[in-house]
Design a protein around this motif. Structure first.
Motif, short mmCIF file in Angstrom:
data_model
loop_
_atom_site.label_atom_id
_atom_site.label_comp_id
_atom_site.label_asym_id
_atom_site.label_seq_id
_atom_site.Cartn_x
_atom_site.Cartn_y
_atom_site.Cartn_z
N PRO A 43 44.33 43.23 30.09
CA PRO A 43 45.47 44.15 30.09
C PRO A 43 45.92 44.58 31.49
O PRO A 43 47.12 44.69 31.75
CB PRO A 43 44.95 45.36 29.29
CG PRO A 43 43.86 44.80 28.43
CD PRO A 43 43.22 43.72 29.24
N ASP A 44 44.97 44.82 32.40
CA ASP A 44 45.34 45.26 33.75
C ASP A 44 46.06 44.15 34.52
O ASP A 44 47.05 44.40 35.20
CB ASP A 44 44.10 45.72 34.52
CG ASP A 44 43.51 46.99 33.94
OD1 ASP A 44 44.27 47.76 33.31
OD2 ASP A 44 42.29 47.21 34.09
N ARG A 45 45.53 42.93 34.42
CA ARG A 45 46.18 41.81 35.10
C ARG A 45 47.56 41.53 34.50
O ARG A 45 48.50 41.20 35.23
CB ARG A 45 45.31 40.55 34.99
CG ARG A 45 44.06 40.58 35.88
CD ARG A 45 43.31 39.27 35.82
NE ARG A 45 44.14 38.17 36.32
CZ ARG A 45 43.95 36.88 36.01
NH1 ARG A 45 42.97 36.54 35.17
NH2 ARG A 45 44.73 35.95 36.50
N HIS A 46 47.67 41.68 33.19
CA HIS A 46 48.96 41.49 32.53
C HIS A 46 49.98 42.52 33.03
O HIS A 46 51.12 42.17 33.37
CB HIS A 46 48.81 41.60 31.01
CG HIS A 46 50.12 41.51 30.28
ND1 HIS A 46 50.77 40.33 30.06
CD2 HIS A 46 50.90 42.48 29.74
CE1 HIS A 46 51.90 40.57 29.42
NE2 HIS A 46 52.01 41.87 29.20
N ALA A 47 49.56 43.78 33.09
CA ALA A 47 50.46 44.84 33.56
C ALA A 47 50.89 44.60 35.00
O ALA A 47 52.06 44.81 35.35
CB ALA A 47 49.77 46.20 33.42
N ALA A 101 54.70 43.95 36.20
CA ALA A 101 55.30 44.84 37.21
C ALA A 101 55.94 44.03 38.33
O ALA A 101 57.04 44.36 38.80
CB ALA A 101 54.24 45.79 37.76
N LYS A 102 55.28 42.97 38.76
CA LYS A 102 55.84 42.10 39.79
C LYS A 102 57.10 41.40 39.27
O LYS A 102 58.09 41.26 39.99
CB LYS A 102 54.80 41.07 40.23
CG LYS A 102 53.67 41.64 41.07
CD LYS A 102 52.68 40.56 41.46
CE LYS A 102 51.55 41.12 42.31
NZ LYS A 102 50.55 40.08 42.65
N LYS A 103 57.02 40.95 38.02
CA LYS A 103 58.18 40.27 37.44
C LYS A 103 59.36 41.23 37.34
O LYS A 103 60.50 40.86 37.63
CB LYS A 103 57.82 39.73 36.06
CG LYS A 103 58.95 38.96 35.39
CD LYS A 103 58.50 38.32 34.10
CE LYS A 103 57.74 37.04 34.35
NZ LYS A 103 57.50 36.25 33.13
N LYS A 104 59.10 42.47 36.94
CA LYS A 104 60.17 43.46 36.83
C LYS A 104 60.79 43.75 38.19
O LYS A 104 62.01 43.86 38.31
CB LYS A 104 59.66 44.76 36.20
CG LYS A 104 60.76 45.81 36.02
CD LYS A 104 60.23 47.08 35.44
CE LYS A 104 61.36 48.07 35.16
NZ LYS A 104 62.35 48.23 36.21
N ASP A 131 64.61 43.14 38.93
CA ASP A 131 65.48 44.25 39.35
C ASP A 131 66.21 43.91 40.66
O ASP A 131 67.37 44.27 40.84
CB ASP A 131 64.65 45.53 39.55
CG ASP A 131 64.18 46.12 38.23
OD1 ASP A 131 64.68 45.69 37.17
OD2 ASP A 131 63.31 47.01 38.25
N LYS A 132 65.52 43.21 41.57
CA LYS A 132 66.13 42.81 42.83
C LYS A 132 67.29 41.85 42.59
O LYS A 132 68.35 41.96 43.21
CB LYS A 132 65.07 42.16 43.73
CG LYS A 132 65.55 41.83 45.13
CD LYS A 132 64.41 41.29 45.98
CE LYS A 132 64.89 40.96 47.39
NZ LYS A 132 63.79 40.42 48.22
N ILE A 133 67.08 40.91 41.67
CA ILE A 133 68.14 39.96 41.32
C ILE A 133 69.32 40.69 40.67
O ILE A 133 70.48 40.48 41.03
CB ILE A 133 67.61 38.86 40.38
CG1 ILE A 133 66.60 37.97 41.13
CG2 ILE A 133 68.75 38.03 39.81
CD1 ILE A 133 65.85 37.01 40.23
#
Length: 202
Positions: free
Chosen positions: A5-9, A13-16, A20-22
């Motif tokens: 779960p922590d690695r998934h989160a 978060a990195k993907k978001k 968001d930058k795009i």
């Protein structure tokens, strides 16, 4: 696949942050030229989904059907009964080409439908115009694709979305479009002897 779960989160978060930058760079807005083509089912259905979105947002819109004839359809019945104040519905065709068997009449009806389409596209306040099955009329040269593309380029207001559906969209139209979706046929119940059914096809 990440199961912790922590690695998934952390990954999400990195993907978001990247997304968001795009998205922050996507600030433009314009009336789009949208083409739905291909052999698969869903071209008109997807286009009517956008018409109903416009209706839900209170945006004036219109439908011009170039080929489909007088058979009652669910979308036409619903729009005419409940949303005619926001959406005009014009069935200008007299049926598919193998039903009419009259090329001269088909050309006349396609020309009349195109004139109605131009009138609606130019109408002040219009947000979206669906040109249902116009690609069929263009494929059989009932209308000149160059004339259609040139007119849209020269006259379509910058705030109006125009959606063109039907198989075999011609290359000049595809090149001119802002958004093109090709529906791919993988399986269809018609091949198994199942007829067109209310709620699915019409």
């Amino acid at each position: 696949m990440i199961t912790d779960p922590d690695r998934h989160a952390e990954k999400m978060a990195k993907k978001k942050a990247s997304r968001d930058k795009i998205m922050a760079t996507k600030t433009g807005e314009k009336g789009l030229l949208i083409v739905h083509t291909g052999k698969g089912k869903g071209k008109s259905s997807a286009a009517f989904g956008m018409i109903f979105r416009c209706i839900a947002h209170g945006m004036p819109c219109a439908v011009v059907q170039f080929i489909k004839g007088g058979m009652e359809t669910g979308e036409r019945a619903l729009i005419n009964a409940h949303f005619s104040d926001l959406c005009e519905f014009h069935t200008m065709g007299e049926g598919f080409t193998w039903e009419t068997q009259d090329r001269t009449r088909d050309i006349e009806m396609a020309a009349a439908a195109w004139e109605k389409a131009k009138e609606l596209i130019l109408r002040p306040g219009m947000r979206m115009v669906l040109l249902d099955e116009i690609n069929i009329a263009l494929r059989y040269d009932y209308l000149d694709v160059a004339e259609v593309v040139d007119w849209l380029a020269a006259h379509k207001p910058g705030t109006v979305h125009v959606v063109l559906t039907g198989r075999n969209a011609k290359e000049p139209l595809i090149e001119a479009a802002d958004l093109v979706t090709e529906m791919e046929l993988i399986r269809h119940p018609f091949r198994a002897g199942i007829k067109a059914q209310a709620g699915v096809e019409y």
